[in-house]
Design an enzyme around this catalytic site. Structure first.
Site, mmCIF file in Angstrom:
data_model
loop_
_atom_site.group_PDB
_atom_site.id
_atom_site.type_symbol
_atom_site.label_atom_id
_atom_site.label_comp_id
_atom_site.label_asym_id
_atom_site.label_seq_id
_atom_site.Cartn_x
_atom_site.Cartn_y
_atom_site.Cartn_z
ATOM 1 N N SER A 68 -7.657 -22.361 -18.274
ATOM 2 C CA SER A 68 -7.937 -22.730 -16.807
ATOM 3 C C SER A 68 -7.124 -21.812 -15.691
ATOM 4 O O SER A 68 -7.282 -20.668 -15.855
ATOM 5 C CB SER A 68 -7.915 -24.124 -16.694
ATOM 6 O OG SER A 68 -8.526 -24.827 -15.681
ATOM 7 N N ASP A 225 -14.232 -25.390 -19.530
ATOM 8 C CA ASP A 225 -12.731 -25.431 -19.457
ATOM 9 C C ASP A 225 -12.084 -25.349 -20.701
ATOM 10 O O ASP A 225 -12.295 -26.362 -21.428
ATOM 11 C CB ASP A 225 -12.260 -26.537 -18.541
ATOM 12 C CG ASP A 225 -10.925 -26.511 -18.084
ATOM 13 O OD1 ASP A 225 -9.972 -25.966 -19.070
ATOM 14 O OD2 ASP A 225 -10.408 -26.786 -16.833
#
Length: 368
Positions: A68, A225
């Protein structure tokens, strides 16, 4: 007397240790290092501060990885951005509200956000971010993973200078890119770095997921993610077995205020109910809690000894309205944390304690 390897959990949590750490001079010591950056959305500003301190101390990254926001920092480091350049990017160039890609529906508030989420699986498209990261990578002349092949010719997780963690909802599996690019039908060398980072930072609910159709099987892989499955992949560059490493791996972990120990999650202060008035806010809170808590119960002493715990000052993952003053404070928090860590780091003591033939102490042993 045993050497101190890094800050203890008590010290990082603000509790005095029994023995004061002794600053160590690293003159003459080779300072190659692998770096792993934890994910954390806006909190990732602190990662840049920590990297600036490391780079000014002479540490040179060999391989880097992240999830991320950690993937963003890792990608910029991998293509050659210096600590000073990262400081300019996060403090001088970044306009966080732009990453929210607001649409007409989104501007209507919670009802519009919910409509966007239903229509495309995320409130924001992520298009601004993708354009932004592409420009930064192109400025260094490195846009595909083929540009980041290891000059040493090593394989596995060290075949490329950068590895990015993503989550494949279709296969219900974690992907390490570009290592696992073949699962998506993509040649690892041809995989676009910006696209891999965009996949990794697709915070569920907040950003639209990335759909990648396999050219042979026709299966559409839905990528989100990487923090859903591994927000802190500190293990990624470790050699198998107990062989002593040639140089250390440093991990950068983002620590929320009020934690009794940096590896344990804690509840956010304030009235949580005030943040869940709408269904969208409720979903956001679930995702943030899941990403923040993941991996932390599994960080054993050997991994924590090489972890730089960075206080996040109460900043939330999706706090895109963060002020410039708060951004600067977060950046400096990362720098201060790295400085504190390096003041006690001893690579030889780390190897003797955790990478020798004797099994390293686990969490159960440390308690008993």
């Amino acid at each position: 007397m045993s050497a101190q390897i890094g800050p203890t959990a008590q010290e990082s949590a603000g509790v005095s240790a029994n023995v004061s750490p002794t600053p160590r001079q690293n003159a003459g010591v080779e300072r190659r290092v692998d770096l792993v950056f934890e994910g954390g959305g806006v909190k990732g500003v602190a990662l840049a501060g920590a990297y600036l301190e490391l780079s000014e101390r002479g540490y040179t990254p060999e391989c880097v990885a992240g999830t991320s926001a950690g993937a963003i920092t890792a990608a910029l480091v991998a293509v050659g951005y210096s600590g000073a350049e990262l400081e300019d990017i996060v403090l001088g160039q970044m306009h966080f509200p732009s990453f929210e890609d607001q649409t007409f529906l989104d501007r209507l508030g919670p009802p519009g956000e919910f409509a966007e989420f239903i229509a495309r699986g995320g409130i924001h498209s992520g298009d601004f971010f993708l354009s932004w990261i592409r420009k930064l990578l192109a400025a260094k002349g490195k846009t595909k993973f083929g540009d980041l092949r290891s000059p040493s010719g090593e394989g596995g997780n060290r075949a490329y200078a950068l590895q990015v963690i993503t989550s494949d909802l279709t296969d219900r599996s974690m992907l390490v890119l570009p290592r696992d690019a073949g699962n998506l039908g993509i040649d690892p060398d041809e995989l676009e770095i910006a696209q891999a980072v965009r996949m990794s930072m697709s915070i569920p609910v907040f950003f639209k997921p990335v759909a990648q159709k396999h050219p042979v099987t026709g299966v559409e892989h839905v990528i989100v993610d990487g923090g859903i499955l591994s927000n802190y992949p500190i293990w990624l560059f470790d050699a198998p077995g107990s062989a002593p490493p040639r140089f250390p791996t440093f991990g950068m972990m983002l620590v929320a205020p009020g934690q009794d120990a940096p590896v344990l999650p804690t509840a956010a202060p304030g009235d949580v109910l005030a943040d869940v008035r709408s269904r969208i806010e409720f979903l956001k809170l679930i995702v943030e809690t899941m990403a923040d808590a993941h991996d932390r119960f599994y960080v054993e002493q050997a991994n924590y000894a090489r972890t730089i715990p960075i206080p996040t000052l109460g900043v939330r993952t999706t706090q895109f309205d963060i002020t410039p003053e708060r951004t600067r404070e977060l950046f400096e928090s990362g720098r201060t944390a790295a400085k504190k860590f390096l003041s006690t780091w001893d690579f030889e003591a780390y190897k003797a304690t955790f990478r020798s033939e004797k099994p390293p102490p686990g969490r159960r042993e440390s308690v008993t």
